[in-house]
Structure formats: structure tokens, C-alpha cells
Scaffold this motif. Structure first.
Motif, PDB file in Angstrom:
ATOM      1  N   ARG A   1       1.656  77.756 -46.220  1.00  0.00           N
ATOM      2  CA  ARG A   1       2.021  78.906 -47.042  1.00  0.00           C
ATOM      3  C   ARG A   1       2.908  79.876 -46.269  1.00  0.00           C
ATOM      4  NH1 ARG A   1      -0.534  79.355 -52.083  1.00  0.00           N
ATOM      5  NH2 ARG A   1       0.970  81.022 -52.304  1.00  0.00           N
ATOM      6  N   ARG A   2       3.764  80.624 -46.998  1.00  0.00           N
ATOM      7  CA  ARG A   2       4.719  81.509 -46.359  1.00  0.00           C
ATOM      8  C   ARG A   2       4.388  82.984 -46.529  1.00  0.00           C
ATOM      9  NH1 ARG A   2       6.372  77.731 -43.924  1.00  0.00           N
ATOM     10  NH2 ARG A   2       5.534  79.199 -42.456  1.00  0.00           N
ATOM     11  N   ASN A   3       3.559  83.301 -47.512  1.00  0.00           N
ATOM     12  CA  ASN A   3       3.191  84.691 -47.733  1.00  0.00           C
ATOM     13  C   ASN A   3       2.164  85.104 -46.672  1.00  0.00           C
ATOM     14  OD1 ASN A   3       2.086  87.095 -48.677  1.00  0.00           O
ATOM     15  ND2 ASN A   3       2.417  86.546 -50.798  1.00  0.00           N
TER      16      ASN A   3
ATOM     17  N   ASP B   1       8.583  84.187 -42.920  1.00  0.00           N
ATOM     18  CA  ASP B   1       9.871  83.659 -42.469  1.00  0.00           C
ATOM     19  C   ASP B   1      10.880  84.770 -42.210  1.00  0.00           C
ATOM     20  OD1 ASP B   1       9.255  81.042 -42.379  1.00  0.00           O
ATOM     21  OD2 ASP B   1       9.772  80.658 -44.463  1.00  0.00           O
TER      22      ASP B   1
END
Lengths: 99, 258
Positions: free
Chosen positions: A24-26, A92
Motif C-alpha cells: 500500500r502507498r497511503n 511515494d
């Protein structure tokens, strides 16, 4: 059913949490996945405490909960600070050193 | 291990709740919105609280509900509210090949752990907590906490205070310039090139047949007035075109009575 099933269940939850941290990126969801991993290890400690008939495991699980609470407080404050300066909660976007 | 330690009701509880919790935690990875992840995680944590209580850890079960599903998830939802509820995650992978590698590594790790647990033997039957909890679970924990674990307990209290201070320092936001007073705002309104806004800006929705805050007011010539909309709504793009509320044909004919 043996208490081992609790251990298998905890291992499964820990694995799912680990996948979440990487995939996941959040930042907030990543943090929730870390909480899931901590919870899974707590369940392992409680189950071992039961298998051994000893309350020491539960005391360690209690300390884990306290440390997890501290970690959440500081981590979320860091996320809010980053969000304030970068207007984003994606992990990111916080790659200033790379560029 | 012997079958006698766990009675049937607990087995039913386990097989009812554990698959649901695994599904919820998988859903946590797959749903797009962070709020939904938080709700699913709260469900997993409540399940774990049930399991703690079923395993004789009454105190930890209650603490799990109060601290995790109460305080920690509340904090998560609060921060989601600050950061923006709709800040949905893009599920596209930014590093190429990360997802298959992560899943392969995690499945390998999980399988290794589970197979290790399956092959491990204790050499004696599991004891159960009946003897340790004879005086009550809370009393037993308190006896350990205030005898063997007094030093860690006090260190943890220092950690809690430090964490609270750290959060305050991190979240503190100091104004670098003074907030303009009402007098300064009033002077600034008259020092601009045009005096159009001197008497105050128009409210949203005036003459627009719709008085919501996101509908611009109409000027006398029928054009929308962008200054009537809050700057925040404009920045978010949440402005409705006021022409969509206009009547197609204004009926001006007078029906004559016969």
C-alpha cells in the motif's frame, strides 16, 4: 482444536499485515497494517502464555500495547506534519532526498 | 497437543470469527479508501479482543477494546479527517514488480512460520491458565507488573510522557505573521484598485435560483460572480455552474381570461 490454531491465525494476520506495509502507498494504511502486525504478535504472546500456564506472556503483551499506543501517537503526528508541508499522505511523495 | 484444553464453544467461536477476521484483514489490503480499511481493522481488533477473553486474558481483552478499538482507531479516523477522507490510494504499483515480489516473499515467510509452528512440539501437554488465574486475571497480572516488571513499567511511563510531548512538538504550528485585524482588513478593502468589493462581497446563490454555498451569485447582467464563492471551494473545484439552474424559456405571456 488445539491452541496451535490461534498461532496459525496470528501468523496469517502478521503475513497479511506485512504484505500491506510493502504494497500500500497511503501512509495511514501502511500504519494500520503495522498495527495489524503488532496485534498478531500480541495474540501469539497471549496464546503462548496460555500454553505455558504463565502470566508473563500477558505482561509482555500489555507492554507491547503501551508501546504501540506511543508509536501511533508519534507516527500520526509525523504524518500530519508531512501532510502539512507536502499536501500528500502518499509515501511515494516523501522522496526529496532522491532527487 | 491434547484436546481437553479447549472446549467446544471456544472452537465454535474460533471457527466463526477467525475466517471473518482473515477476510477483513485481506479486505483491508484491497479496499481503495483508507476509511474502509480503518473500519475493517477495527473489526479485526474486536475479534482479537474476543480471542483474548476466550483464552483467559480478561484484562488484555478489555484493554484491547478500550485502547485499540477505542483510542487508537479513533485517532486514526481523526487523522483521516484532518488529512482528507477522500485521499484514496492509487492502487497502481509505482515500483515495477514490487507486488509479485512482496506477495511471494510474504507467502514464503508465512508458510515458513506456519510449518515451523506445525512441526514444533512442546514435549508436554499445554497447561492452561486456570492455576495462574486462580486469584483472578487482573490480580495475577498486577502481582507480576508491580514485582518483577516494576522497572520496565516505570520506563514505559516515561516513554508515554515523551511520546505525548513529541506529538505536541510535531503537531504544533506557529504562525509566522500576525493574523490581520478587522481594521486592517477594512483598510485593505479600500486600498485596492477597484471599490467593487468595498461594501462586502456578494453571498453565494444571489439571483441564481439556488442558494447553496457552491452556486455562484449572478450579477445584474446574468453572468456568475466568482467572488461570491469561498476560496476553499474554488480550490477544491467544488463549484456548480449557476447556469444549470436557469429556466430555458421564461414564460412572460399573460393568459387572458375568456
Amino acid at each position: 482444536m488445539s491452541p496451535n490454531n490461534y498461532l496459525y491465525f496470528a501468523a496469517l494476520l502478521f503475513t497479511i499485515g506485512a504484505i500491506g506495509v510493502v504494497v500500500r502507498r497511503n501512509a495511514i494504511v501502511v500504519f494500520m497494517c503495522i498495527e495489524l502486525m503488532l496485534n498478531a504478535s500480541n495474540l501469539t504472546l497471549v496464546t503462548f502464555s496460555r500454553i505455558n500456564g504463565d502470566l508473563n506472556g500477558q505482561v509482555v503483551a500489555f507492554f507491547t500495547m503501551v508501546v504501540a499506543a506511543c508509536e501511533v501517537v508519534v507516527g500520526l503526528a509525523i504524518i500530519v506534519t508531512i501532510y502539512r508541508s507536502r499536501r500528500s499522505a502518499s509515501i511515494d511523495d516523501a522522496s526529496l532526498l532522491k532527487r | 497437543m491434547t484436546q481437553s484444553l479447549i472446549q467446544t464453544p471456544e472452537a465454535v467461536l474460533f471457527w466463526l470469527l477467525a475466517p471473518l477476521a482473515v477476510l477483513a484483514s485481506l479486505g483491508m489490503l484491497l479496499v481503495k479508501k483508507a476509511v474502509h480499511s480503518a473500519i475493517l481493522l477495527a473489526w479485526v481488533m474486536i475479534t482479537l479482543a474476543f480471542f483474548y477473553i476466550a483464552q483467559g486474558a480478561l484484562f488484555l481483552g478489555i484493554v484491547q477494546i478500550v485502547v485499540y478499538t477505542g483510542a487508537v482507531m479513533m485517532l486514526f479516523l481523526f487523522i483521516l479527517m484532518l488529512v482528507g477522507v477522500d485521499s484514496s490510494d492509487s492502487l497502481t504499483e509505482t515500483i515495477r514488480g514490487l507486488r509479485p515480489i512482496a506477495i511471494t516473499a510474504a507467502v514464503g515467510f508465512g508458510g515458513w512460520r506456519i510449518s515451523l509452528l506445525g512441526r514444533a512440539t512442546l514435549g508436554r501437554p499445554p497447561v492452561g491458565l486456570d492455576a495462574a488465574n486462580a486469584d483472578g486475571n487482573v490480580q495475577g497480572l498486577a502481582r507480576l507488573l508491580f514485582s518483577d516488571y516494576v522497572w520496565p513499567f516505570e520506563v514505559v511511563s516515561a516513554l508515554l510522557i515523551t511520546a505525548a510531548l513529541g506529538a505536541m512538538v510535531l503537531a504544533h504550528h506557529q504562525r509566522t505573521n500576525m493574523r490581520p485585524t478587522q481594521r486592517e482588513q477594512s483598510i485593505n478593502r479600500f486600498r485596492t484598485d477597484s471599490l467593487a468589493g468595498a461594501a462586502g462581497l456578494p453571498g453565494p446563490g444571489v439571483f441564481a435560483r439556488h442558494n447553496a454555498v457552491d452556486v455562484p451569485a449572478l450579477l445584474p447582467d446574468g453572468t456568475p460572480a466568482p467572488s461570491s464563492i469561498s476560496a476553499t471551494l474554488k480550490a477544491r473545484g467544488d463549484v456548480i455552474d449557476s447556469s444549470s439552474f436557469q429556466l430555458d424559456v421564461v414564460d412572460t405571456t399573460i393568459i387572458e381570461e375568456k
